[in-house]
Design an enzyme around this catalytic site. Structure first.
Site, short mmCIF file in Angstrom:
data_model
loop_
_atom_site.label_atom_id
_atom_site.label_comp_id
_atom_site.label_asym_id
_atom_site.label_seq_id
_atom_site.Cartn_x
_atom_site.Cartn_y
_atom_site.Cartn_z
N ARG A 80 0.88 -1.19 0.00
CA ARG A 80 0.00 0.00 0.00
C ARG A 80 0.91 1.23 0.00
O ARG A 80 1.91 1.24 0.73
CB ARG A 80 -0.94 0.01 1.22
N ASP A 235 -1.94 8.95 7.97
CA ASP A 235 -1.19 7.90 7.25
C ASP A 235 0.18 8.39 6.80
O ASP A 235 1.11 7.60 6.66
CB ASP A 235 -2.00 7.40 6.07
N ASN A 245 -4.85 11.41 5.40
CA ASN A 245 -5.59 10.48 6.25
C ASN A 245 -6.81 9.99 5.45
O ASN A 245 -7.03 10.41 4.31
CB ASN A 245 -6.01 11.15 7.56
O1 MRU Z 1 -7.31 2.44 4.58
P1 MRU Z 1 -7.03 2.30 6.05
O2 MRU Z 1 -8.17 1.72 6.79
O3 MRU Z 1 -5.71 1.62 6.33
O4 MRU Z 1 -6.88 3.81 6.53
C1 MRU Z 1 -6.49 4.07 7.85
C2 MRU Z 1 -6.62 5.48 8.22
O5 MRU Z 1 -6.78 6.35 7.39
C3 MRU Z 1 -6.41 5.81 9.64
O6 MRU Z 1 -7.21 6.88 10.00
C4 MRU Z 1 -4.93 6.16 9.79
O7 MRU Z 1 -4.13 5.08 9.41
C5 MRU Z 1 -4.59 6.52 11.12
S1 MRU Z 1 -4.43 5.04 12.05
C6 MRU Z 1 -3.91 5.38 13.50
#
Ligand code: MRU
Length: 361
Positions: A80, A235, A245
């Site tokens: 990812r 992120d 994020n």
């Molecule tokens: O696509 P995801 O579910 O991995 O996205 C996660 C997020 O956007 C969270 O808000 C982010 O990783 C912060 S986690 C502490």
């Protein structure tokens, strides 16, 4: 939420499969890096900090099972693109492996070194989580004297994504434990419903007062004066303080600014990427359209057609970025384990990163 095990058949990484929550608590056993790559892509394991931890264990797994460590590291880091923690975690374990080899250790000993690095990162993340909760709660108390906080959050940032209680969720949980959380407003987080499926699950398990809303109900909630602060994770945070994020975070920042509500980002220093200069340089993951054109609950499919219930005419094209980017001027504060930066400036962020680097030695 993830653990290393060493049964007689060889080491494995065991994950709680987040695609099955909240209906079932099912564990997924990864015996090699490709299985972990698939788990990451399908969001069986997801959320920035835990992606870093999983990536580090993935390298250790490849090493322990005698696979090519660099090949595994490359596949894991590329699973990812947006959460920088993934490549940071992979690099930590891979560097530990190569450092051991450079010292003249054999492959078995180098694998042990990679595992030690993964375990260290796991521990550090738990500690960082506790410290973010402390700093975040102190900031909330400063910004909102009197307590009784009504916090709006987006996506999922709790124990499922961390070695500890998480990031933004950890702050809300600390407020709850001190009797200062009046309500946690939980955005459902379309299209994959991390808020509804995961944050509501974690809030319920912790006995928190929480209410679920559709993402597009947030505006009326602000207008009704029901939100005291927005707390989200991240992120990737660029050097200028831009925050990537979960998609839907940026509109919340705009709403928060309009309604004079603090918009607070909580993330470990490992999420800050000083090599990414600004928000426009952050790669935003684009996900398959069927996540939008079909309802996929409870299990998110990643390959082929979604296999869910269609909610749009067949052949409808969908725009499905997994993340959005909030510019620093809309962020009231970024809270890390090293403290908060507010207002958000490149200098302030660089200082926190330097502090974290010195603390690690
Ligand atoms: O696509 P995801 O579910 O991995 O996205 C996660 C997020 O956007 C969270 O808000 C982010 O990783 C912060 S986690 C502490």
């Amino acid at each position: 939420m993830l653990r290393w095990e060493e049964p007689p058949e060889g080491p494995v990484l065991v994950l709680l499969d987040q695609t099955r929550l909240p209906s079932e608590e099912v564990e997924l056993v990864c015996t090699d890096a490709p299985a972990l790559v698939e788990a990451i892509r399908s969001l069986a394991v997801r959320g920035a900090p835990v992606l870093g931890i999983a990536g580090a264990y993935g390298v250790a797994l490849a090493a322990a099972r005698g696979f090519d460590v660099d090949e595994a590291a490359q596949a894991l880091a590329g699973a990812r693109p947006t959460a920088v923690n993934l490549s940071v975690g992979v690099r930590r374990a891979r560097d530990a492996y190569h450092a051991a080899v450079a010292r003249g250790e054999d492959a078995g000993q180098a694998a042990v070194a990679a595992l030690a690095a993964a375990r260290q990162l796991h521990r550090e993340d738990a500690e960082a989580s506790a410290r973010m909760a402390e700093h975040g709660l102190a900031l909330l108390d400063e910004l909102l004297p009197g307590g009784g906080h009504r916090i709006l959050t987006h996506c999922n940032t709790g124990a499922l994504v961390s070695g500890g209680d998480g990031t933004a969720f950890a702050v809300a949980l600390a407020a709850h434990h001190q009797g200062r959380l009046r309500r946690l407003w939980v955005d459902e987080t379309r299209p994959l419903l991390q808020g509804a499926r995961l944050t509501a699950y974690e809030a319920a398990r912790n006995g928190m007062a929480y209410t679920l809303l559709t993402d597009n109900a947030a505006g009326s909630l602000f207008a009704a004066g029901e939100v005291d602060a927005v707390l989200i994770g991240a992120d990737r945070i660029a050097a200028d303080g831009s925050v990537a994020n979960k998609v839907g975070s940026y509109p919340l920042a705009v709403l928060a600014r309009y309604h004079h509500v603090p918009f607070i980002v909580v993330a470990p220093v490992t999420t800050v990427d000083l090599d990414t200069v600004d928000g426009a340089s952050i790669e935003v993951e684009q996900r398959p359209g069927y996540e939008v054109t079909e309802v996929l609950a409870p299990q998110v499919q990643v390959s082929g057609a979604g296999g869910g219930i269609p909610v749009a005419p067949l052949g409808t094209q969908a725009y499905n970025p997994a993340f959005d980017v909030t510019p620093p001027e809309l962020v009231t504060a970024i809270v890390t384990e090293e403290g908060a930066v507010s207002p958000v400036t490149a200098e302030g962020l660089a200082e926190l990163c330097g502090k974290a680097g010195r603390a690690r030695g």
